[in-house]
Design an enzyme around this catalytic site. Structure first.
Site, PDB file in Angstrom:
ATOM      1  N   HIS A   1     -37.679 -63.421 -91.646  1.00 50.24           N
ATOM      2  CA  HIS A   1     -36.592 -62.525 -92.102  1.00 50.24           C
ATOM      3  C   HIS A   1     -37.101 -61.106 -92.352  1.00 50.24           C
ATOM      4  O   HIS A   1     -36.549 -60.391 -93.188  1.00 50.24           O
ATOM      5  CB  HIS A   1     -35.919 -63.048 -93.371  1.00 50.24           C
ATOM      6  CG  HIS A   1     -35.604 -64.509 -93.334  1.00 50.24           C
ATOM      7  ND1 HIS A   1     -34.441 -65.005 -92.798  1.00 50.24           N
ATOM      8  CD2 HIS A   1     -36.334 -65.591 -93.730  1.00 50.24           C
ATOM      9  CE1 HIS A   1     -34.445 -66.343 -92.893  1.00 50.24           C
ATOM     10  NE2 HIS A   1     -35.595 -66.713 -93.442  1.00 50.24           N
TER      11      HIS A   1
ATOM     12  N   GLU B   1     -40.324 -47.739 -77.062  1.00 52.81           N
ATOM     13  CA  GLU B   1     -38.860 -47.708 -77.161  1.00 52.81           C
ATOM     14  C   GLU B   1     -38.210 -47.816 -75.773  1.00 52.81           C
ATOM     15  O   GLU B   1     -37.185 -48.474 -75.591  1.00 52.81           O
ATOM     16  CB  GLU B   1     -38.399 -46.427 -77.866  1.00 52.81           C
ATOM     17  CG  GLU B   1     -38.705 -46.450 -79.352  1.00 52.81           C
ATOM     18  CD  GLU B   1     -38.454 -45.106 -80.038  1.00 52.81           C
ATOM     19  OE1 GLU B   1     -37.794 -44.235 -79.451  1.00 52.81           O
ATOM     20  OE2 GLU B   1     -38.959 -44.942 -81.162  1.00 52.81           O
TER      21      GLU B   1
ATOM     22  N   LYS C   1     -43.811 -34.907 -85.952  1.00 48.18           N
ATOM     23  CA  LYS C   1     -43.480 -36.187 -85.332  1.00 48.18           C
ATOM     24  C   LYS C   1     -44.410 -36.606 -84.204  1.00 48.18           C
ATOM     25  O   LYS C   1     -44.862 -35.801 -83.411  1.00 48.18           O
ATOM     26  CB  LYS C   1     -42.055 -36.130 -84.774  1.00 48.18           C
ATOM     27  CG  LYS C   1     -41.012 -35.979 -85.836  1.00 48.18           C
ATOM     28  CD  LYS C   1     -40.579 -37.295 -86.388  1.00 48.18           C
ATOM     29  CE  LYS C   1     -39.380 -37.756 -85.597  1.00 48.18           C
ATOM     30  NZ  LYS C   1     -38.890 -39.029 -86.091  1.00 48.18           N
TER      31      LYS C   1
ATOM     32  N   SER D   1     -41.674 -34.123 -81.051  1.00 45.16           N
ATOM     33  CA  SER D   1     -40.279 -33.737 -81.211  1.00 45.16           C
ATOM     34  C   SER D   1     -40.159 -32.251 -80.916  1.00 45.16           C
ATOM     35  O   SER D   1     -41.077 -31.473 -81.202  1.00 45.16           O
ATOM     36  CB  SER D   1     -39.834 -34.033 -82.646  1.00 45.16           C
ATOM     37  OG  SER D   1     -38.733 -33.230 -82.989  1.00 45.16           O
TER      38      SER D   1
END
Ligand code: ARG
Length: 456
Positions: A156, A290, A283, A277
């Protein structure tokens, strides 16, 4: 447009119709398979005396030249042809004349395209197996070096029990092993040659289908000729297996994206596999992981597309089947690209071992072991579970871990607690006592690693 079938037609061709009908733009990538198939077919025609052996020799010799020229780029496949089959045949005829006109004896584009697509898919399966193996080699290296790199295991997404990085990654190793075995299964079923099935009902020429199958590395010819030209099961199976590979890569990517976040900091992805970024200077984003996660949808889409295309197609060949190619090719490319890039990303990732161990120590991952300790002291498990539950509450109250409590505090909850509890709930002992088959304990893991070494 240069077509193979003008004889019966009286009207001028329509450019839009031709463009809609043509597949050259995407099936030209099968030129090797198409030529390979034609060489085997022509060789057989000569051997069986269906065409003169001088013609068969001429055809084979010229097809080899065409293949070499296409490979080196001196011959270019033009868009004026309907499909790759038309291009190869027209090129052959333009070079050797009448002999070239005999190459299509006893053959249809229906069994030809069935063959080309099978050969192409077979190559893709072999290449994909190789790519998965490469990924497993990188994985195994990490596994071998991290049998004592402790970290929390989750259920979980909540810390559950302690494990090791080796154990965690061996879960993915096992998934990829299943992927490879699926590929091997598909390859066996796929490996029957459809050439010689003709348009749908075989042919009147005495073709040697066994010879052709052997020439092309198949285990034998397919049987029913109608099924042979309209079977795309192997594509559905391949796209299903590829969807599963992508699902595995996607789960693994998700894991690494989480671990790479500021909150986890378990791993750091190499600069080469991260992006910045345009606005936020701080970043460093895990874009490659992804994208792998994102591209999974495309491969699922290809599977759904071909399943839907094949649904309700009557026997035998129907033009709908041309729609098997674009999506399948895209899924083939996507899956292999993702495997390759993921492997590179994994090979360059760095692991923050202290941070992982620190995280495993917090969050009561050793609570089960504290209960198991009480069981060894004669407390029934259900009672032990309750005692440790109260112990955890006390720790939460005090803002500490189980091992930070004094023996007096422990004894107040259960007199069975003794000095040896501290080692029993230590990270190393918790993990290394887990020695069932498939468990993270070092001895169990080492046995598993020996199996992996044999596999690879
Ligand atoms: N381009 C076609 C395909 O991909 C080749 C087979 C054409 N056969 C036919 N009967 N029109 O399916």
């Amino acid at each position: 447009m240069a077509q193979l079938w003008g004889g019966r037609f009286t009207k001028q061709e329509d450019a839009e119709v031709n463009a809609f009908n043509a597949s050259i733009n995407f099936d030209k990538r099968m030129y090797r398979e198409d030529i390979e198939g034609s060489i085997a077919h022509a060789t057989m025609l000569g051997k069986c005396g269906i065409i003169p052996s001088e013609d068969s020799d001429k055809i084979v010799c010229e097809l080899k030249k065409i293949l070499a020229e296409l490979n080196e780029g001196s011959l270019v496949i033009g868009d004026e042809y309907e499909d790759i089959h038309s291009f190869v045949e027209a090129t052959l005829i333009s070079r050797i004349g009448d002999a070239g006109k005999k190459v299509h004896t006893g053959r249809s584009r229906n069994d030809q395209v069935a063959l080309d697509m099978k050969l192409y898919t077979r190559n893709v399966l072999d290449d994909t197996d190789r790519l998965i193996k490469e990924l497993q080699i990188v994985l195994l290296d990490i596994i071998k070096n991290n049998t004592e790199t402790y970290m929390p295991g989750f259920t979980h997404l909540q810390k559950a029990q302690p494990t090791t990085l080796a154990h965690y990654f061996s879960a993915y190793f096992d998934m990829f092993t299943r992927d490879r075995s699926r590929i091997a299964d598909i390859r066996v079923r796929l490996n029957k040659c459809p050439l010689g099935s003709g348009a749908l009902a075989g042919t009147t020429y005495p073709l040697d289908r066994v010879f052709v199958a052997k020439e092309l590395g198949f285990d034998g010819p397919t049987t029913n000729s109608m099924d042979s030209v309209s079977d795309r099961d192997y594509l559905i199976e391949t796209l299903s297996a590829f969807s599963t590979i992508m699902m595995h890569l996607s789960r693994f990517s998700e894991e690494l994206i989480l671990w790479n976040s500021n909150e986890y900091r378990f791993v750091e992805m190499d600069d080469a596999f991260s992006t910045g970024s345009s606005i936020m200077p701080q970043k460093k984003n895990p874009d490659i992981a992804e994208l792998v996660r994102g591209k999974t949808g495309r491969v699922y889409g290809a599977l759904m597309s071909i399943l839907t295309t094949m649904k309700g197609i009557p026997l035998a060949y129907n033009k709908d089947m041309q729609e098997d190619k674009e999506m399948a090719f895209d899924a083939f490319d996507t899956t292999r690209n993702c495997l390759h890039l993921f492997t590179g990303m994994l090979a360059t990732i760095s692991f923050n071992k202290e941070r992982m161990a620190e995280s495993a120590m917090k969050g009561f991952t050793n609570a089960t072991d504290a209960a198991d300790y009480l069981v060894t002291k004669g407390v029934p498990f259900r009672d032990a579970h309750g005692i440790v539950g109260r112990l955890v509450l006390l720790c939460i109250d005090k803002g500490c871990s189980i091992e930070d409590l004094s023996l007096d505090e422990l004894k107040a909850l259960a007199p069975q607690f003794d000095e040896d509890v501290y080692s029993a709930v230590s990270l190393e002992v918790c993990v290394n006592r887990r020695l069932t088959i498939g468990a993270p304990g070092k001895e169990a893991m080492d046995k598993q690693i020996a199996e992996y070494e044999k596999m690879i």
